[in-house]
Scaffold this motif. Structure first.
Motif, PDB file in Angstrom:
ATOM      1  N   LEU A 184       0.664  -1.417  -0.440  1.00  0.00           N
ATOM      2  CA  LEU A 184       0.077   0.309   0.242  1.00  0.00           C
ATOM      3  C   LEU A 184       0.668   1.683  -0.091  1.00  0.00           C
ATOM      4  CD1 LEU A 184      -2.762  -0.448   1.847  1.00  0.00           C
ATOM      5  CD2 LEU A 184      -2.443  -0.732  -0.405  1.00  0.00           C
ATOM      6  N   LEU A 217       2.241   2.060  -3.442  1.00  0.00           N
ATOM      7  CA  LEU A 217       0.498   2.245  -4.112  1.00  0.00           C
ATOM      8  C   LEU A 217       0.281   3.625  -4.241  1.00  0.00           C
ATOM      9  CD1 LEU A 217      -1.679   1.261  -6.173  1.00  0.00           C
ATOM     10  CD2 LEU A 217      -3.341   1.632  -3.726  1.00  0.00           C
ATOM     11  N   VAL A 218       1.236   3.835  -2.868  1.00  0.00           N
ATOM     12  CA  VAL A 218      -0.086   5.977  -2.500  1.00  0.00           C
ATOM     13  C   VAL A 218       1.106   6.359  -3.293  1.00  0.00           C
ATOM     14  CG1 VAL A 218       0.974   7.197  -0.560  1.00  0.00           C
ATOM     15  CG2 VAL A 218      -0.749   5.315  -0.261  1.00  0.00           C
ATOM     16  N   LEU A 246       0.809   6.454  -6.833  1.00  0.00           N
ATOM     17  CA  LEU A 246      -0.049   7.507  -7.466  1.00  0.00           C
ATOM     18  C   LEU A 246       0.269   9.081  -6.980  1.00  0.00           C
ATOM     19  CD1 LEU A 246      -3.545   5.357  -5.824  1.00  0.00           C
ATOM     20  CD2 LEU A 246      -2.800   5.782  -8.291  1.00  0.00           C
ATOM     21  N   GLY A 247       0.997   9.480  -6.077  1.00  0.00           N
ATOM     22  CA  GLY A 247       1.460  10.056  -5.480  1.00  0.00           C
ATOM     23  C   GLY A 247       2.600  10.770  -6.174  1.00  0.00           C
ATOM     24  N   MET A 285      -9.872   3.058 -10.003  1.00  0.00           N
ATOM     25  CA  MET A 285      -8.222   3.381  -9.327  1.00  0.00           C
ATOM     26  C   MET A 285      -8.588   3.882  -7.682  1.00  0.00           C
ATOM     27  SD  MET A 285      -5.320   2.986  -9.052  1.00  0.00           S
ATOM     28  CE  MET A 285      -4.057   3.067 -10.691  1.00  0.00           C
ATOM     29  N   LEU A 297      -9.928   1.027  -5.968  1.00  0.00           N
ATOM     30  CA  LEU A 297      -9.113   0.365  -5.771  1.00  0.00           C
ATOM     31  C   LEU A 297      -8.420   0.683  -4.305  1.00  0.00           C
ATOM     32  CD1 LEU A 297      -6.489  -1.534  -7.500  1.00  0.00           C
ATOM     33  CD2 LEU A 297      -5.774  -0.281  -5.951  1.00  0.00           C
ATOM     34  N   SER A 298      -8.415   1.917  -4.046  1.00  0.00           N
ATOM     35  CA  SER A 298      -7.905   2.570  -3.136  1.00  0.00           C
ATOM     36  C   SER A 298      -8.372   2.525  -2.131  1.00  0.00           C
ATOM     37  CB  SER A 298      -7.948   3.807  -3.299  1.00  0.00           C
ATOM     38  OG  SER A 298      -6.812   3.982  -4.317  1.00  0.00           O
ATOM     39  N   LEU A 346      -8.665  -1.698  -1.019  1.00  0.00           N
ATOM     40  CA  LEU A 346      -8.241  -2.209  -0.229  1.00  0.00           C
ATOM     41  C   LEU A 346      -7.471  -1.388   1.283  1.00  0.00           C
ATOM     42  CD1 LEU A 346      -5.477  -1.989  -3.600  1.00  0.00           C
ATOM     43  CD2 LEU A 346      -6.610  -4.154  -2.681  1.00  0.00           C
ATOM     44  N   PHE A 347      -7.230   0.017   0.913  1.00  0.00           N
ATOM     45  CA  PHE A 347      -7.072   0.555   2.379  1.00  0.00           C
ATOM     46  C   PHE A 347      -8.211  -0.030   3.446  1.00  0.00           C
ATOM     47  CE2 PHE A 347      -4.212   2.976   0.155  1.00  0.00           C
ATOM     48  CZ  PHE A 347      -3.023   2.876   1.565  1.00  0.00           C
ATOM     49  N   GLY A 402      -4.468   7.519   4.118  1.00  0.00           N
ATOM     50  CA  GLY A 402      -3.369   6.776   2.729  1.00  0.00           C
ATOM     51  C   GLY A 402      -4.436   6.897   1.449  1.00  0.00           C
ATOM     52  N   PHE A 459      -5.093   9.786   0.406  1.00  0.00           N
ATOM     53  CA  PHE A 459      -3.499  10.402  -0.429  1.00  0.00           C
ATOM     54  C   PHE A 459      -3.975   9.762  -1.601  1.00  0.00           C
ATOM     55  CE2 PHE A 459       0.752  11.064  -1.964  1.00  0.00           C
ATOM     56  CZ  PHE A 459       0.677  12.178  -1.517  1.00  0.00           C
ATOM     57  N   ALA A 460      -4.456   9.235  -2.037  1.00  0.00           N
ATOM     58  CA  ALA A 460      -4.535   8.259  -2.854  1.00  0.00           C
ATOM     59  C   ALA A 460      -5.717   8.547  -4.259  1.00  0.00           C
ATOM     60  CB  ALA A 460      -4.874   6.717  -2.825  1.00  0.00           C
TER      61      ALA A 460
END
Lengths: 132, 128
Positions: A43, A46-47, A50-51, B68, B71-72, B75-76, B111, B114-115
């Motif tokens: 994760l 992933l962040v 994307l960031g 996406m 998904l964020s 998943l989180f 998180g 932010f995503a």
């Protein structure tokens, strides 16, 4: 099955010190380990992905530089294995959740098959990526 | 806890005071994860070129930005539920358990936020 064999084939419960490793225990603890690894390593990546995309070409170049390095590829291969392993043992959980797959031989078969399928998928993915 | 029906007398009495809701959400988000992860892997394999121009143009489209974002969230959420169980299993001290789960909630929501914001930045074309 003889009387003596019947006794030794009884299911062993992990009770205090009287237990031994079986594939069901391995697939169970691997599910937890890979899930934790995906959460704590996957994760954040992933962040970062994307960031860095949102931050512009320079930040994304830093991300792709690290992901393309030997360390990055090592981590990505490990993560993809963790993902496939968690996915396969997760699918096994779905089957168990509907009350199926509790016969000793069936349960043992899928406990062994789940991690093996995950390794096969990991090898297939990276063969395709690195050879394409 | 009530003293009326038999279910009312026992509801919420387990050590975690709840459970079925957590269990069901874990399965619901697992099913969601299966869909979005297959989408992500297929998308990465079809992208081929991982240049900034190519990847950002791909993710700016609604057909990629929406999955996406989903998904964020999935998943989180799933990771939050899973790590909560890990913390509950291994942290004996109630205070440590409470602090870690509070931190987990903050990190998971932060998180995911932010995503999602990063995807929105690309999709709405305001990236630096």
């Amino acid at each position: 099955m003889s009387q003596r064999d019947h006794h030794s084939a009884r299911p062993l419960s992990p009770h205090l010190q009287i237990w031994r490793w079986g594939p069901h225990m391995l697939v169970s603890i691997l599910h937890r380990v890979t899930g934790s690894a995906l959460s704590l390593v996957g994760l954040p990546l992933l962040v970062w992905f994307l960031g860095s995309l949102a931050s512009g070409p320079e930040a994304f170049a830093t991300f792709t530089f690290w992901m393309g390095s030997p360390l990055g590829i090592f981590v990505l291969i490990g993560l993809s294995w963790a993902l496939f392993n968690h996915m396969m043992s997760g699918l096994r959980h779905f089957v168990l959740d509907i009350g199926a797959g509790y016969d000793l031989d069936v349960n043992r078969f899928w406990s062994v098959a789940s991690p093996l399928i995950a390794v096969a998928l990991t090898v297939a993915l990276w063969s395709y990526v690195l050879l394409a | 806890m009530g003293n009326g029906t038999s279910i009312g007398r026992v509801r919420g009495l387990g050590p975690s005071h709840e459970g079925a809701h957590h269990w069901l959400l874990q399965r619901t988000t697992a099913a969601g994860n299966l869909v979005v992860i297959i989408w992500l892997l297929a998308s990465f394999l079809m992208l081929g070129d991982f240049s900034y121009a190519n990847v950002s143009a791909w993710l700016a489209q609604p057909i990629a930005a929406v999955p996406m974002v989903l998904l964020s969230i999935s998943l989180f959420w799933h990771a939050r539920l899973g790590l909560q169980v890990v913390i509950e299993d291994y942290m004996v001290d109630a205070g440590t358990k409470f602090a870690l789960i509070t931190a987990l909630n903050l990190v998971a929501i932060g998180g995911a936020a932010f995503a999602i914001f990063s995807v929105a930045t690309l999709a709405f074309g305001v990236q630096g």
